[in-house]
Design an enzyme around this catalytic site. Structure first.
Site, PDB file in Angstrom:
ATOM      1  N   ASP A  17       0.835  -1.319   0.134  1.00 39.85           N
ATOM      2  CA  ASP A  17      -0.123   0.035   0.023  1.00 39.85           C
ATOM      3  C   ASP A  17       1.020   1.272  -0.007  1.00 39.85           C
ATOM      4  O   ASP A  17       1.699   1.643   0.953  1.00 39.85           O
ATOM      5  CB  ASP A  17      -0.867  -0.064   1.094  1.00 39.85           C
TER       6      ASP A  17
ATOM      7  N   SER B 253       4.562  14.048 -15.279  1.00 41.42           N
ATOM      8  CA  SER B 253       3.330  14.508 -16.168  1.00 41.42           C
ATOM      9  C   SER B 253       3.716  15.832 -16.864  1.00 41.42           C
ATOM     10  O   SER B 253       4.455  16.508 -16.239  1.00 41.42           O
ATOM     11  CB  SER B 253       2.147  14.718 -15.657  1.00 41.42           C
TER      12      SER B 253
ATOM     13  N   TYR C  68      -3.886  17.618  -8.786  1.00 43.43           N
ATOM     14  CA  TYR C  68      -2.763  16.701  -9.292  1.00 43.43           C
ATOM     15  C   TYR C  68      -1.657  17.713 -10.050  1.00 43.43           C
ATOM     16  O   TYR C  68      -0.346  16.906  -9.903  1.00 43.43           O
ATOM     17  CB  TYR C  68      -3.598  16.011 -10.516  1.00 43.43           C
TER      18      TYR C  68
ATOM     19  N   LYS D  96       2.535  17.132  -9.265  1.00 47.27           N
ATOM     20  CA  LYS D  96       3.516  16.804 -10.343  1.00 47.27           C
ATOM     21  C   LYS D  96       4.418  17.834 -10.322  1.00 47.27           C
ATOM     22  O   LYS D  96       5.691  17.511 -10.942  1.00 47.27           O
ATOM     23  CB  LYS D  96       2.816  16.528 -11.652  1.00 47.27           C
TER      24      LYS D  96
END
Length: 252
Positions: free
Chosen positions: A64, A144, A161, A165
């Site tokens: 995890d 990304s 998000y 990144k």
């Protein structure tokens, strides 16, 4: 020479059960590496071996990645079974589709825990094992294009998000400085794809991303191999790749 160097070396891939991580596992195994995939759904990782040709092999360890103790335990298992690590590919990541202004603190924290904190932990654990052998090693962060610029959409859909990144972009730079300062034989490459056709997109309404050109997971996996197959004196620090709009295969 570079390709031969990686034969039988140990690669650890996070987020290995689906998408880019799964494709990276298969590609590395087909390049004759010993691949250890970390994810919660280990059966999906084991099933990837049906796509492996030749002598490569993919092993699965349940992990995890939002739990630091689970990551530490996974690397203890890696050390016990494989003794060391030569390559880390950090591919785990997640997002949420709702507006940041409508999100809970817990949702924001969950994204940062997986996208940033887990990456830091995996880097630290990997480097400790890389020090054991002292051979040329490599860390690859699946970043990304949103870690470099945030494109404006008709309806905002990125939430926190891109912030995670951008954090990875800065993290790669600071870790490279530490690697040089400590004279470690480790390269670090950030690979920043545009939109990739994976289950990752399922958090969004399909109509919201349908018009955009998309890379395939294999395109990103090939970029990983490209970074690895450089001579010892060459480090590719950043790869940014985008799908070409309206691309059509050339007719034979």
């Amino acid at each position: 020479m570079a390709a031969e160097f990686w034969r039988n070396r140990v690669a650890v891939v996070t987020g290995a059960s689906t998408g880019i991580g799964a494709e990276v596992c298969v590609t590395l195994a087909n390049n004759y590496m010993v691949v250890v995939g970390l994810a919660r759904r280990t059966q999906l990782i084991e099933d990837l071996n049906t796509r492996v040709t030749g002598l490569g092999k993919i092993f699965a360890i349940e992990c995890d990645l939002t739990d630091t103790s689970s990551i530490v335990n996974a690397f203890e298992q890696i050390k016990a079974k494989f003794h060391t690590v030569h390559l880390l590919v950090n591919g785990a990541g997640r997002t949420v589709a709702n507006f940041l202004l409508e999100s809970s603190a817990g949702e924001v924290r969950d994204v940062f825990d997986l996208n940033v904190v887990a990456a830091c932990t995996c880097i630290m654990q990997s480097v400790e094992l890389m020090k054991i052998h002292g051979l040329r090693s490599h860390i690859i962060i699946i970043n990304s294009i949103l870690g470099h610029k945030v494109m404006e959409l008709p309806k905002p859909a990125y939430n926190v998000y891109p912030a995670t990144k951008h954090a990875l972009t800065a993290l790669c730079q600071t870790v490279r400085q530490e690697i040089r300062y400590n004279k470690l034989n480790v390269k670090l490459t950030s690979i920043s794809p545009g939109m990739v056709e994976t289950d990752f997109l399922k958090v969004y309404n399909p109509a919201s991303y349908a018009p955009y050109p998309k890379l395939q997971p294999k395109d990103v996996a090939d970029a990983v191999v490209y970074a690895l197959h450089t001579p010892p004196n060459v480090q590719i620090e950043e790869i940014i790749l985008q799908a070409i709009p309206e691309y059509k295969k050339e007719e034979k």
